[in-house]
Motif scaffolding. Structure first.
Motif, PDB file in Angstrom:
ATOM      1  N   THR A 204      37.716  38.548  43.189  1.00 53.88           N
ATOM      2  CA  THR A 204      39.005  38.452  42.523  1.00 53.88           C
ATOM      3  C   THR A 204      40.018  39.143  43.430  1.00 53.88           C
ATOM      4  N   ASP A 205      41.297  39.008  43.101  1.00 52.60           N
ATOM      5  CA  ASP A 205      42.318  39.639  43.940  1.00 52.60           C
ATOM      6  C   ASP A 205      42.414  41.124  43.617  1.00 52.60           C
ATOM      7  N   THR A 206      42.815  41.918  44.589  1.00 52.25           N
ATOM      8  CA  THR A 206      42.834  43.367  44.408  1.00 52.25           C
ATOM      9  C   THR A 206      43.866  43.825  43.391  1.00 52.25           C
ATOM     10  N   ASN A 207      44.963  43.102  43.245  1.00 58.97           N
ATOM     11  CA  ASN A 207      45.957  43.490  42.225  1.00 58.97           C
ATOM     12  C   ASN A 207      45.348  43.419  40.837  1.00 58.97           C
ATOM     13  N   THR A 208      44.594  42.343  40.586  1.00 64.52           N
ATOM     14  CA  THR A 208      43.923  42.220  39.297  1.00 64.52           C
ATOM     15  C   THR A 208      42.852  43.282  39.143  1.00 64.52           C
ATOM     16  N   ALA A 209      42.111  43.524  40.211  1.00 63.96           N
ATOM     17  CA  ALA A 209      41.040  44.523  40.154  1.00 63.96           C
ATOM     18  C   ALA A 209      41.587  45.909  39.836  1.00 63.96           C
ATOM     19  N   ASN A 210      42.772  46.222  40.336  1.00 63.11           N
ATOM     20  CA  ASN A 210      43.341  47.555  40.150  1.00 63.11           C
ATOM     21  C   ASN A 210      44.097  47.727  38.846  1.00 63.11           C
ATOM     22  N   ALA A 211      44.687  46.648  38.336  1.00 66.04           N
ATOM     23  CA  ALA A 211      45.660  46.822  37.266  1.00 66.04           C
ATOM     24  C   ALA A 211      45.392  46.033  35.992  1.00 66.04           C
ATOM     25  N   ASP A 212      44.679  44.891  36.084  1.00 58.75           N
ATOM     26  CA  ASP A 212      44.533  44.029  34.916  1.00 58.75           C
ATOM     27  C   ASP A 212      43.283  44.425  34.137  1.00 58.75           C
ATOM     28  N   HIS A 213      43.452  45.232  33.100  1.00 57.83           N
ATOM     29  CA  HIS A 213      42.311  45.735  32.346  1.00 57.83           C
ATOM     30  C   HIS A 213      41.726  44.670  31.416  1.00 57.83           C
ATOM     31  N   SER A 214      42.421  43.558  31.250  1.00 54.92           N
ATOM     32  CA  SER A 214      41.903  42.482  30.402  1.00 54.92           C
ATOM     33  C   SER A 214      41.020  41.517  31.181  1.00 54.92           C
ATOM     34  N   PHE A 215      41.015  41.629  32.503  1.00 52.62           N
ATOM     35  CA  PHE A 215      40.199  40.738  33.324  1.00 52.62           C
ATOM     36  C   PHE A 215      38.718  40.995  33.073  1.00 52.62           C
ATOM     37  N   ASP A 216      37.969  39.935  32.783  1.00 50.14           N
ATOM     38  CA  ASP A 216      36.549  40.048  32.436  1.00 50.14           C
ATOM     39  C   ASP A 216      35.700  39.672  33.648  1.00 50.14           C
ATOM     40  N   ALA A 217      35.358  40.659  34.440  1.00 56.21           N
ATOM     41  CA  ALA A 217      34.555  40.410  35.643  1.00 56.21           C
ATOM     42  C   ALA A 217      33.158  39.922  35.285  1.00 56.21           C
ATOM     43  N   HIS A 218      32.609  40.395  34.171  1.00 55.41           N
ATOM     44  CA  HIS A 218      31.267  39.967  33.772  1.00 55.41           C
ATOM     45  C   HIS A 218      31.240  38.472  33.451  1.00 55.41           C
ATOM     46  N   ALA A 219      32.286  37.959  32.808  1.00 59.53           N
ATOM     47  CA  ALA A 219      32.339  36.535  32.483  1.00 59.53           C
ATOM     48  C   ALA A 219      32.392  35.699  33.761  1.00 59.53           C
ATOM     49  N   GLN A 220      33.176  36.143  34.729  1.00 58.82           N
ATOM     50  CA  GLN A 220      33.252  35.408  35.996  1.00 58.82           C
ATOM     51  C   GLN A 220      31.923  35.481  36.738  1.00 58.82           C
ATOM     52  N   LEU A 221      31.285  36.650  36.712  1.00 61.91           N
ATOM     53  CA  LEU A 221      30.008  36.789  37.395  1.00 61.91           C
ATOM     54  C   LEU A 221      28.939  35.906  36.758  1.00 61.91           C
ATOM     55  N   LYS A 222      28.983  35.763  35.446  1.00 60.76           N
ATOM     56  CA  LYS A 222      28.029  34.884  34.765  1.00 60.76           C
ATOM     57  C   LYS A 222      28.188  33.449  35.253  1.00 60.76           C
ATOM     58  N   GLU A 223      29.429  32.975  35.399  1.00 59.23           N
ATOM     59  CA  GLU A 223      29.658  31.623  35.915  1.00 59.23           C
ATOM     60  C   GLU A 223      29.224  31.530  37.383  1.00 59.23           C
ATOM     61  N   TYR A 224      29.384  32.624  38.102  1.00 59.97           N
ATOM     62  CA  TYR A 224      28.932  32.635  39.496  1.00 59.97           C
ATOM     63  C   TYR A 224      27.434  32.360  39.573  1.00 59.97           C
ATOM     64  N   TYR A 225      26.651  33.039  38.733  1.00 57.76           N
ATOM     65  CA  TYR A 225      25.207  32.850  38.774  1.00 57.76           C
ATOM     66  C   TYR A 225      24.796  31.439  38.364  1.00 57.76           C
ATOM     67  N   LEU A 226      25.557  30.806  37.490  1.00 57.35           N
ATOM     68  CA  LEU A 226      25.256  29.422  37.117  1.00 57.35           C
ATOM     69  C   LEU A 226      25.504  28.473  38.286  1.00 57.35           C
ATOM     70  N   ALA A 227      26.580  28.714  39.023  1.00 51.11           N
ATOM     71  CA  ALA A 227      26.923  27.855  40.152  1.00 51.11           C
ATOM     72  C   ALA A 227      26.083  28.154  41.387  1.00 51.11           C
ATOM     73  N   PHE A 228      25.675  29.418  41.555  1.00 50.16           N
ATOM     74  CA  PHE A 228      24.945  29.841  42.748  1.00 50.16           C
ATOM     75  C   PHE A 228      23.669  30.581  42.340  1.00 50.16           C
ATOM     76  N   PRO A 229      22.715  29.863  41.730  1.00 53.27           N
ATOM     77  CA  PRO A 229      21.512  30.523  41.213  1.00 53.27           C
ATOM     78  C   PRO A 229      20.562  31.010  42.294  1.00 53.27           C
ATOM     79  N   GLY A 230      20.638  30.441  43.494  1.00 60.45           N
ATOM     80  CA  GLY A 230      19.790  30.912  44.583  1.00 60.45           C
ATOM     81  C   GLY A 230      18.402  30.312  44.617  1.00 60.45           C
ATOM     82  N   THR A 231      18.079  29.422  43.691  1.00 61.01           N
ATOM     83  CA  THR A 231      16.783  28.755  43.687  1.00 61.01           C
ATOM     84  C   THR A 231      16.980  27.253  43.504  1.00 61.01           C
TER      85      THR A 231
END
Length: 350
Positions: A204-231
């Motif tokens: 994600t962008d650093t501005n969001t990482a530093n300031a946007d407390h509503s940003f759900d990194a876990h939700a994005q990471l979950k979609e990441y694992y669906l798209a890039f499962p590694g197997t």
């Protein structure tokens, strides 16, 4: 190498229980300090910050993938660059990717395919993107009956992963030789798309990482694992590529506004363009229409998508989701900052 004025000496030295090699070229010394990761494509290991999925970033089980091991080789370049996955400026990342795409175009025009494009072999040097790691490159041979599954799992074309043609007409799907897959330039371009998408979902962008407390990194990471499962064989990965409408919805729901404005609708449009090209190429299967017109068309479109994204990316610095999740969530009003932008930006060892 002697033609370049280099006369290297090589010495094997013990490093704990293993060995590494020391190369001496003139007054410069290089050592093989990093282990060889033949199947990760330079994908950093996140330490698996989320327990939603059992696959660790950067780790791929050999028994699951069936991808043959590479021969261990070391190539020393005079230029010392930075691998794409170690760049933090989004504009530089996209410029690097554009340069690597241009290199692929030269290969394809010459009748060759790379077969292993990944975030670890696009190199940023002197304001230019360069392509490396040609262990799997081969000349397109119409007499070859079948290509084995080759490449880096997270960036592999879905046909290469499945080892069958997926965009055939209804009649052609009944033919016995549907599984006689031979990799072509479209598969390399699709790997560009997967790298393009990996950049988006892994950061994600650093501005969001530093300031946007509503940003759900876990939700994005979950979609990441669906798209890039590694197997191999996860239908979520194929669906992610084939369903542009669902992909657009995911982009809207999980990305920061800054990232969404850069990537939408480029990612779905790029995927649609690739699927259209596959259908044209496979329309008269078992004959494949992989002519210069199709090659020029998909390369031109891919370059335009990257250029469009780059124009929107000025000034944006990226932060890996794994770094964000390792940090303590700040309270409103706290001043926090990520590590310096150049942290982790290390030169690639020879």
């Amino acid at each position: 190498m002697k033609e370049l004025g280099w006369d290297p000496t090589v010495e094997q030295i013990r490093d704990g229980e293993g060995f590494q090699y020391k190369f001496t070229i003139g007054d410069e010394v290089f050592t093989t300090r990093e282990s060889h990761l033949p199947s990760t494509g330079g994908v950093p290991d996140s330490g698996r910050p989320s327990t939603c999925f059992p696959i660790k970033l950067g780790n791929i089980a050999r028994k699951d993938t069936g991808i043959p091991r590479r021969v261990h080789t070391r190539t020393i370049f005079h230029d010392v660059g930075v691998a794409l996955n170690n760049i933090t400026s989004l504009a530089d990342i996209l410029s690097c990717l554009s340069g690597a795409l241009q290199a692929l175009r030269y290969m394809h025009k010459a009748g060759w395919v790379h077969r292993d494009f990944s975030v670890g072999n696009a190199i940023w040097f002197g304001g230019m993107g360069k392509l490396s790691d040609f262990e799997y490159a081969k000349k397109i041979d119409s007499n070859t009956s079948h290509d084995v599954r080759t490449g880096t799992m997270r960036f592999m074309a879905v046909e290469a992963e499945s080892e069958i043609y997926l965009f055939l007409t209804r009649h052609a799907r009944r033919l016995d030789d549907r599984s006689s897959l031979r990799m072509n330039f479209l598969h390399d371009i699709e790997s560009i798309w997967w790298v393009f998408t990996w950049i988006l979902f892994y950061h994600t962008d650093t501005n969001t990482a530093n300031a946007d407390h509503s940003f759900d990194a876990h939700a994005q990471l979950k979609e990441y694992y669906l798209a890039f499962p590694g197997t191999v064989g996860r239908t979520s990965r194929r669906d992610f590529f084939l369903d542009a409408g669902q992909l657009q919805t995911k982009l809207e729901n999980i990305l920061s506004k800054t990232c969404f404005n850069v990537w939408s609708p480029i990612i779905p449009d790029f995927a649609d363009a690739l699927q259209d090209s596959y259908q044209k190429a496979e329309a008269n299967f078992p004959l494949l229409a992989l002519d210069d017109a199709l090659l020029d068309d998909i390369h031109t479109k891919a370059a335009a998508y990257l250029d469009d994204a780059q124009r929107r990316a000025s000034g944006i610095e990226l932060c890996p989701l794994s770094n964000l999740l390792k940090q303590k969530r700040p309270r409103p009003g706290d001043e926090t900052s990520l590590p310096p932008n150049n942290q982790g930006k290390k030169a690639r060892n020879a």
